[in-house]
Motif scaffolding. Sequence first.
Motif, PDB file in Angstrom:
ATOM      1  N   ALA A  48     -12.193 -23.356 -21.170  1.00  0.00           N
ATOM      2  CA  ALA A  48     -11.725 -24.689 -20.756  1.00  0.00           C
ATOM      3  C   ALA A  48     -11.901 -25.718 -21.865  1.00  0.00           C
ATOM      4  CB  ALA A  48     -12.487 -25.143 -19.512  1.00  0.00           C
ATOM      5  N   LEU A  49     -12.895 -25.512 -22.726  1.00  0.00           N
ATOM      6  CA  LEU A  49     -13.125 -26.426 -23.851  1.00  0.00           C
ATOM      7  C   LEU A  49     -12.119 -26.219 -24.975  1.00  0.00           C
ATOM      8  CD1 LEU A  49     -17.021 -26.382 -24.062  1.00  0.00           C
ATOM      9  CD2 LEU A  49     -15.554 -28.269 -23.322  1.00  0.00           C
ATOM     10  N   GLY A  50     -11.276 -25.226 -24.828  1.00  0.00           N
ATOM     11  CA  GLY A  50     -10.217 -25.041 -25.802  1.00  0.00           C
ATOM     12  C   GLY A  50     -10.360 -23.821 -26.688  1.00  0.00           C
ATOM     13  N   LEU A  51     -11.440 -23.038 -26.508  1.00  0.00           N
ATOM     14  CA  LEU A  51     -11.561 -21.828 -27.312  1.00  0.00           C
ATOM     15  C   LEU A  51     -10.525 -20.802 -26.873  1.00  0.00           C
ATOM     16  CD1 LEU A  51     -15.436 -21.325 -27.549  1.00  0.00           C
ATOM     17  CD2 LEU A  51     -13.911 -22.362 -29.215  1.00  0.00           C
ATOM     18  N   SER A  52      -9.893 -20.193 -27.833  1.00  0.00           N
ATOM     19  CA  SER A  52      -8.835 -19.231 -27.512  1.00  0.00           C
ATOM     20  C   SER A  52      -9.425 -17.941 -26.957  1.00  0.00           C
ATOM     21  CB  SER A  52      -8.022 -18.910 -28.767  1.00  0.00           C
ATOM     22  OG  SER A  52      -8.818 -18.214 -29.712  1.00  0.00           O
ATOM     23  N   ARG A  53      -8.526 -17.194 -26.340  1.00  0.00           N
ATOM     24  CA  ARG A  53      -8.963 -15.910 -25.801  1.00  0.00           C
ATOM     25  C   ARG A  53      -9.487 -15.007 -26.902  1.00  0.00           C
ATOM     26  NH1 ARG A  53      -5.169 -11.549 -22.446  1.00  0.00           N
ATOM     27  NH2 ARG A  53      -6.877 -10.098 -21.936  1.00  0.00           N
ATOM     28  N   HIS A  54      -8.873 -15.055 -28.080  1.00  0.00           N
ATOM     29  CA  HIS A  54      -9.294 -14.220 -29.184  1.00  0.00           C
ATOM     30  C   HIS A  54     -10.715 -14.559 -29.633  1.00  0.00           C
ATOM     31  CE1 HIS A  54      -4.889 -13.755 -29.327  1.00  0.00           C
ATOM     32  NE2 HIS A  54      -5.157 -12.559 -29.886  1.00  0.00           N
ATOM     33  N   VAL A  55     -11.052 -15.864 -29.648  1.00  0.00           N
ATOM     34  CA  VAL A  55     -12.384 -16.269 -30.072  1.00  0.00           C
ATOM     35  C   VAL A  55     -13.433 -15.784 -29.072  1.00  0.00           C
ATOM     36  CG1 VAL A  55     -13.916 -18.238 -30.485  1.00  0.00           C
ATOM     37  CG2 VAL A  55     -11.587 -18.251 -31.388  1.00  0.00           C
ATOM     38  N   VAL A  56     -13.158 -15.995 -27.762  1.00  0.00           N
ATOM     39  CA  VAL A  56     -14.115 -15.570 -26.736  1.00  0.00           C
ATOM     40  C   VAL A  56     -14.282 -14.047 -26.752  1.00  0.00           C
ATOM     41  CG1 VAL A  56     -14.580 -15.517 -24.259  1.00  0.00           C
ATOM     42  CG2 VAL A  56     -13.623 -17.578 -25.304  1.00  0.00           C
ATOM     43  N   ALA A  57     -13.158 -13.339 -26.865  1.00  0.00           N
ATOM     44  CA  ALA A  57     -13.243 -11.873 -26.947  1.00  0.00           C
ATOM     45  C   ALA A  57     -14.000 -11.448 -28.192  1.00  0.00           C
ATOM     46  CB  ALA A  57     -11.838 -11.266 -26.939  1.00  0.00           C
ATOM     47  N   GLY A  58     -13.822 -12.207 -29.276  1.00  0.00           N
ATOM     48  CA  GLY A  58     -14.535 -11.897 -30.510  1.00  0.00           C
ATOM     49  C   GLY A  58     -16.033 -12.078 -30.368  1.00  0.00           C
ATOM     50  N   VAL A  59     -16.450 -13.119 -29.610  1.00  0.00           N
ATOM     51  CA  VAL A  59     -17.877 -13.346 -29.388  1.00  0.00           C
ATOM     52  C   VAL A  59     -18.492 -12.160 -28.653  1.00  0.00           C
ATOM     53  CG1 VAL A  59     -19.559 -14.758 -28.176  1.00  0.00           C
ATOM     54  CG2 VAL A  59     -17.714 -15.852 -29.440  1.00  0.00           C
ATOM     55  N   ILE A  60     -17.831 -11.710 -27.576  1.00  0.00           N
ATOM     56  CA  ILE A  60     -18.364 -10.592 -26.789  1.00  0.00           C
ATOM     57  C   ILE A  60     -18.334  -9.296 -27.602  1.00  0.00           C
ATOM     58  CG2 ILE A  60     -18.066  -9.238 -24.690  1.00  0.00           C
ATOM     59  CD1 ILE A  60     -16.845 -11.717 -23.403  1.00  0.00           C
ATOM     60  N   ALA A  61     -17.248  -9.095 -28.359  1.00  0.00           N
ATOM     61  CA  ALA A  61     -17.154  -7.889 -29.180  1.00  0.00           C
ATOM     62  C   ALA A  61     -18.228  -7.872 -30.266  1.00  0.00           C
ATOM     63  CB  ALA A  61     -15.769  -7.795 -29.812  1.00  0.00           C
ATOM     64  N   THR A  62     -18.468  -9.041 -30.877  1.00  0.00           N
ATOM     65  CA  THR A  62     -19.514  -9.123 -31.902  1.00  0.00           C
ATOM     66  C   THR A  62     -20.885  -8.860 -31.292  1.00  0.00           C
ATOM     67  OG1 THR A  62     -18.196 -10.746 -33.113  1.00  0.00           O
ATOM     68  CG2 THR A  62     -20.527 -10.581 -33.687  1.00  0.00           C
ATOM     69  N   GLN A  63     -21.079  -9.339 -30.054  1.00  0.00           N
ATOM     70  CA  GLN A  63     -22.326  -9.070 -29.359  1.00  0.00           C
ATOM     71  C   GLN A  63     -22.515  -7.556 -29.191  1.00  0.00           C
ATOM     72  OE1 GLN A  63     -22.581 -11.105 -25.628  1.00  0.00           O
ATOM     73  NE2 GLN A  63     -24.439 -10.039 -24.988  1.00  0.00           N
ATOM     74  N   GLY A  64     -21.438  -6.859 -28.830  1.00  0.00           N
ATOM     75  CA  GLY A  64     -21.517  -5.407 -28.710  1.00  0.00           C
ATOM     76  C   GLY A  64     -21.805  -4.734 -30.041  1.00  0.00           C
ATOM     77  N   LEU A  65     -21.256  -5.280 -31.118  1.00  0.00           N
ATOM     78  CA  LEU A  65     -21.535  -4.723 -32.432  1.00  0.00           C
ATOM     79  C   LEU A  65     -23.001  -4.912 -32.811  1.00  0.00           C
ATOM     80  CD1 LEU A  65     -18.336  -5.784 -34.411  1.00  0.00           C
ATOM     81  CD2 LEU A  65     -18.988  -3.480 -33.698  1.00  0.00           C
ATOM     82  N   TYR A  66     -23.574  -6.062 -32.412  1.00  0.00           N
ATOM     83  CA  TYR A  66     -25.007  -6.259 -32.622  1.00  0.00           C
ATOM     84  C   TYR A  66     -25.801  -5.148 -31.918  1.00  0.00           C
ATOM     85  CZ  TYR A  66     -24.875 -10.928 -34.771  1.00  0.00           C
ATOM     86  OH  TYR A  66     -24.693 -11.972 -35.628  1.00  0.00           O
ATOM     87  N   TYR A  67     -25.426  -4.888 -30.651  1.00  0.00           N
ATOM     88  CA  TYR A  67     -26.094  -3.830 -29.899  1.00  0.00           C
ATOM     89  C   TYR A  67     -25.945  -2.484 -30.615  1.00  0.00           C
ATOM     90  CZ  TYR A  67     -26.334  -7.068 -25.920  1.00  0.00           C
ATOM     91  OH  TYR A  67     -26.603  -8.133 -25.103  1.00  0.00           O
ATOM     92  N   GLY A  68     -24.719  -2.215 -31.059  1.00  0.00           N
ATOM     93  CA  GLY A  68     -24.467  -0.952 -31.746  1.00  0.00           C
ATOM     94  C   GLY A  68     -25.255  -0.827 -33.031  1.00  0.00           C
ATOM     95  N   LEU A  69     -25.317  -1.920 -33.810  1.00  0.00           N
ATOM     96  CA  LEU A  69     -26.054  -1.884 -35.069  1.00  0.00           C
ATOM     97  C   LEU A  69     -27.543  -1.684 -34.833  1.00  0.00           C
ATOM     98  CD1 LEU A  69     -26.177  -2.217 -38.129  1.00  0.00           C
ATOM     99  CD2 LEU A  69     -26.316  -4.701 -37.797  1.00  0.00           C
TER     100      LEU A  69
END
Length: 407
Positions: free
Chosen positions: A315-336
């Motif tokens: 709602a603050l204007g972040l695109s779907r790609h940015v939000v998906a990127g945050v969650i995906a990066t979080q998963g990469l942290y877990y993986g690393l």
Amino acid sequence: MLERFRAVIGLAAVRVRRDRSRTVLAVCAVALAVLAVTMLGSLGLGVVDTGQQKFESADRDLWVSGGPLRIAPGTVGGFQGGIVDAHATSRRLSSSSRVDTASPLLFQTIYVGRSPDSLRTVVGVGATSSAGFQVRGGDGFGRDAGFYNAGGYNGTASRKVVLSDGVRSDLGVDVGETVYLGGTTSDARRTQYTVVGTSPTFSRFLGADTAALPLAELQAMTGNAHTDRASIVTLDVAADSDVTDVKQAIQADYPEYTVRTNAEQLESIIGNRILLVAAGLVLTVVSVVAGAALSVNLLSLLVAQEQTTIASLRALGLSRHVVAGVIATQGLYYGLLGAVGGLVMTVPFAGLLNRVVASLFGFDTLVQVSPWVVAAGAMTAFLAGGLTAILAGWRASGVEPLAVLER
């Protein structure tokens, strides 16, 4: 673009630090998947490599057998060898100019102890002489012709034995001392053998404690004398002869027996253990799938619990790609983090498993960690943590933010 990338990484790092319990669970799930892959992969590679080393260390070119070694309940020794007339067969095989030596071997269960009242079972190995294997601390024993007298078992027994290091250590005997040995407990209590050396040859090959003695004497004490039975006959081919050609010629002359090269003998053993190999592969696949599934479930739970936060970001204007990127990066942290944890635990776990296997079966390097196994474990972490997070993040970021905020 660079600022957006930095923001994605920063937001993901905050989310990882914010809920430590969930982070620990996710990292542990990935680490266990990595550890399962590295351990089972190292075990599988170790089995093949160890088997190959055992055959190469035996310094033999061909293996002649009369079929599988059969358990014979109620008999002395417990096993039935597949080759009859072993002495005569070996002489005929070695008479060829293309064969340097032909050595029959018999494997039977026997009893050995320092005193008549402290007997233990070991694998008895019967050989025509100890010249074909490594003997330390003594002279070993000569050919069994002294007891195998012109085809009969009526000569003078040497009463000499070569113990594996494990048996010698357990019994607390030195070269030159005597032990009680026989095919039955009653026979062992009244029969003494002199220790004429120690040898790691057969204990390494069989993965068990062994006592090697003249073939004819082992045959006599285990009921194999009347048929002159042996388990296998090993052949050393002449240097100027082709192993494959010699194998084919022997197979044609002895169609009732099976002749194999080192590689074929190893393949036969692995083939007989195909269910164990398949079980290992299934466990590997299950471990990867289970680790990935647990990661997906945890990430999905995280997304479900933070739908409001994700909707607010949208709602603050972040695109779907940015939000998906945050969650995906979080998963990469877990993986690393999971990859680091799993790979760090691989070496000590491999050492622990090797000690357990060595104590049970005698193989001290069965679990062998290789770069390929490490790479497979790291790839598992990436697939479990990264790709699954990308899928979960893209699905979560596609929810309409107003529909979530109005609840």
